[in-house]
Design a protein around this motif. Structure first.
Motif, PDB file in Angstrom:
ATOM      1  N   ILE A   1       0.834  -1.204   0.000  1.00 14.99           N
ATOM      2  CA  ILE A   1       0.000   0.000   0.000  1.00 14.99           C
ATOM      3  C   ILE A   1       0.864   1.248   0.000  1.00 14.99           C
ATOM      4  O   ILE A   1       0.626   2.186  -0.774  1.00 14.99           O
ATOM      5  N   VAL A   2       1.893   1.268   0.849  1.00 16.48           N
ATOM      6  CA  VAL A   2       2.789   2.430   0.918  1.00 16.48           C
ATOM      7  C   VAL A   2       3.488   2.648  -0.425  1.00 16.48           C
ATOM      8  O   VAL A   2       3.539   3.761  -0.944  1.00 16.48           O
ATOM      9  N   VAL A   3       4.008   1.578  -0.996  1.00 14.92           N
ATOM     10  CA  VAL A   3       4.713   1.678  -2.278  1.00 14.92           C
ATOM     11  C   VAL A   3       3.755   2.143  -3.372  1.00 14.92           C
ATOM     12  O   VAL A   3       4.086   3.032  -4.169  1.00 14.92           O
ATOM     13  N   ALA A   4       2.566   1.581  -3.419  1.00 11.95           N
ATOM     14  CA  ALA A   4       1.588   1.960  -4.443  1.00 11.95           C
ATOM     15  C   ALA A   4       1.186   3.423  -4.319  1.00 11.95           C
ATOM     16  O   ALA A   4       1.038   4.127  -5.324  1.00 11.95           O
TER      17      ALA A   4
ATOM     18  N   THR B   1       2.999   5.863  -3.013  1.00 10.23           N
ATOM     19  CA  THR B   1       4.122   6.772  -3.265  1.00 10.23           C
ATOM     20  C   THR B   1       4.717   6.650  -4.663  1.00 10.23           C
ATOM     21  O   THR B   1       5.152   7.639  -5.230  1.00 10.23           O
ATOM     22  N   GLN B   2       4.722   5.428  -5.209  1.00 13.04           N
ATOM     23  CA  GLN B   2       5.372   5.204  -6.508  1.00 13.04           C
ATOM     24  C   GLN B   2       4.400   4.862  -7.626  1.00 13.04           C
ATOM     25  O   GLN B   2       4.799   4.789  -8.781  1.00 13.04           O
ATOM     26  N   GLY B   3       3.165   4.592  -7.267  1.00 17.00           N
ATOM     27  CA  GLY B   3       2.161   4.236  -8.270  1.00 17.00           C
ATOM     28  C   GLY B   3       1.819   2.760  -8.230  1.00 17.00           C
ATOM     29  O   GLY B   3       2.643   1.925  -7.841  1.00 17.00           O
ATOM     30  N   PHE B   4       0.597   2.478  -8.634  1.00 14.97           N
ATOM     31  CA  PHE B   4       0.093   1.107  -8.574  1.00 14.97           C
ATOM     32  C   PHE B   4       0.722   0.191  -9.614  1.00 14.97           C
ATOM     33  O   PHE B   4       0.719  -1.021  -9.455  1.00 14.97           O
TER      34      PHE B   4
ATOM     35  N   SER C   1       2.734  -7.242  -5.084  1.00 16.90           N
ATOM     36  CA  SER C   1       1.410  -7.818  -5.317  1.00 16.90           C
ATOM     37  C   SER C   1       1.513  -9.310  -5.635  1.00 16.90           C
ATOM     38  O   SER C   1       0.724 -10.119  -5.140  1.00 16.90           O
ATOM     39  N   GLN C   2       2.494  -9.675  -6.442  1.00 14.93           N
ATOM     40  CA  GLN C   2       2.688 -11.086  -6.775  1.00 14.93           C
ATOM     41  C   GLN C   2       3.090 -11.892  -5.538  1.00 14.93           C
ATOM     42  O   GLN C   2       2.608 -13.014  -5.338  1.00 14.93           O
TER      43      GLN C   2
ATOM     44  N   LEU D   1       2.328 -11.136  -2.472  1.00 15.68           N
ATOM     45  CA  LEU D   1       1.136 -11.215  -1.639  1.00 15.68           C
ATOM     46  C   LEU D   1       0.191 -12.296  -2.152  1.00 15.68           C
ATOM     47  O   LEU D   1      -0.357 -13.075  -1.365  1.00 15.68           O
ATOM     48  N   ASP D   2       0.026 -12.370  -3.463  1.00 17.25           N
ATOM     49  CA  ASP D   2      -0.815 -13.422  -4.053  1.00 17.25           C
ATOM     50  C   ASP D   2      -0.302 -14.809  -3.658  1.00 17.25           C
ATOM     51  O   ASP D   2      -1.096 -15.698  -3.320  1.00 17.25           O
ATOM     52  N   GLU D   3       1.010 -15.000  -3.702  1.00 14.32           N
ATOM     53  CA  GLU D   3       1.585 -16.293  -3.350  1.00 14.32           C
ATOM     54  C   GLU D   3       1.304 -16.648  -1.890  1.00 14.32           C
ATOM     55  O   GLU D   3       0.941 -17.782  -1.582  1.00 14.32           O
ATOM     56  N   LEU D   4       1.469 -15.667  -1.005  1.00 15.30           N
ATOM     57  CA  LEU D   4       1.189 -15.922   0.414  1.00 15.30           C
ATOM     58  C   LEU D   4      -0.290 -16.204   0.647  1.00 15.30           C
ATOM     59  O   LEU D   4      -0.636 -17.090   1.435  1.00 15.30           O
ATOM     60  N   LEU D   5      -1.157 -15.457  -0.025  1.00 12.66           N
ATOM     61  CA  LEU D   5      -2.596 -15.682   0.129  1.00 12.66           C
ATOM     62  C   LEU D   5      -2.991 -17.062  -0.390  1.00 12.66           C
ATOM     63  O   LEU D   5      -3.827 -17.740   0.220  1.00 12.66           O
ATOM     64  N   ASN D   6      -2.385 -17.490  -1.494  1.00 13.55           N
ATOM     65  CA  ASN D   6      -2.658 -18.830  -2.021  1.00 13.55           C
ATOM     66  C   ASN D   6      -2.170 -19.898  -1.049  1.00 13.55           C
ATOM     67  O   ASN D   6      -2.851 -20.903  -0.823  1.00 13.55           O
ATOM     68  N   GLN D   7      -0.998 -19.682  -0.458  1.00 16.85           N
ATOM     69  CA  GLN D   7      -0.470 -20.628   0.522  1.00 16.85           C
ATOM     70  C   GLN D   7      -1.391 -20.698   1.736  1.00 16.85           C
ATOM     71  O   GLN D   7      -1.681 -21.787   2.253  1.00 16.85           O
ATOM     72  N   TYR D   8      -1.859 -19.546   2.201  1.00 11.25           N
ATOM     73  CA  TYR D   8      -2.777 -19.493   3.339  1.00 11.25           C
ATOM     74  C   TYR D   8      -4.062 -20.249   3.016  1.00 11.25           C
ATOM     75  O   TYR D   8      -4.563 -21.029   3.825  1.00 11.25           O
TER      76      TYR D   8
END
Length: 71
Positions: free
Chosen positions: A31-34, A36-39, A48-49, A51-58
């Motif tokens: 969120i901070v990076v998005a 300040t630097q853009g989405f 984001s990728q 995070l997707d991997e961690l969410l899939n693992q969860y």
């Protein structure tokens, strides 16, 4: 954290609470990076990728645990 060897690969298996902590930290960083630097900057997309991997693992762990408790 559990460590499991599958052939020549060593896999770290995080507990549910460890995964939750990592997901929250990564989500906040993204969120901070998005903001300040853009989405669409390279760092936002990389986070984001991850995070997707961690969410899939969860999700996978939740399904396995749910299946084990339903037997």
């Amino acid at each position: 954290m559990l460590v499991e060897r599958v052939g020549n690969v060593v896999a770290c298996i995080l507990t549910k609470s460890q995964l939750q902590e990592r997901i929250e930290r990564l989500r906040n960083r993204m969120i901070v990076v998005a903001e300040t630097q853009g989405f669409t900057c390279e760092e936002s997309l990389r986070l984001s990728q991850q995070l997707d991997e961690l969410l899939n693992q969860y999700d996978q762990q939740s399904k396995v645990r749910g299946h084990m408790t339903n037997q």
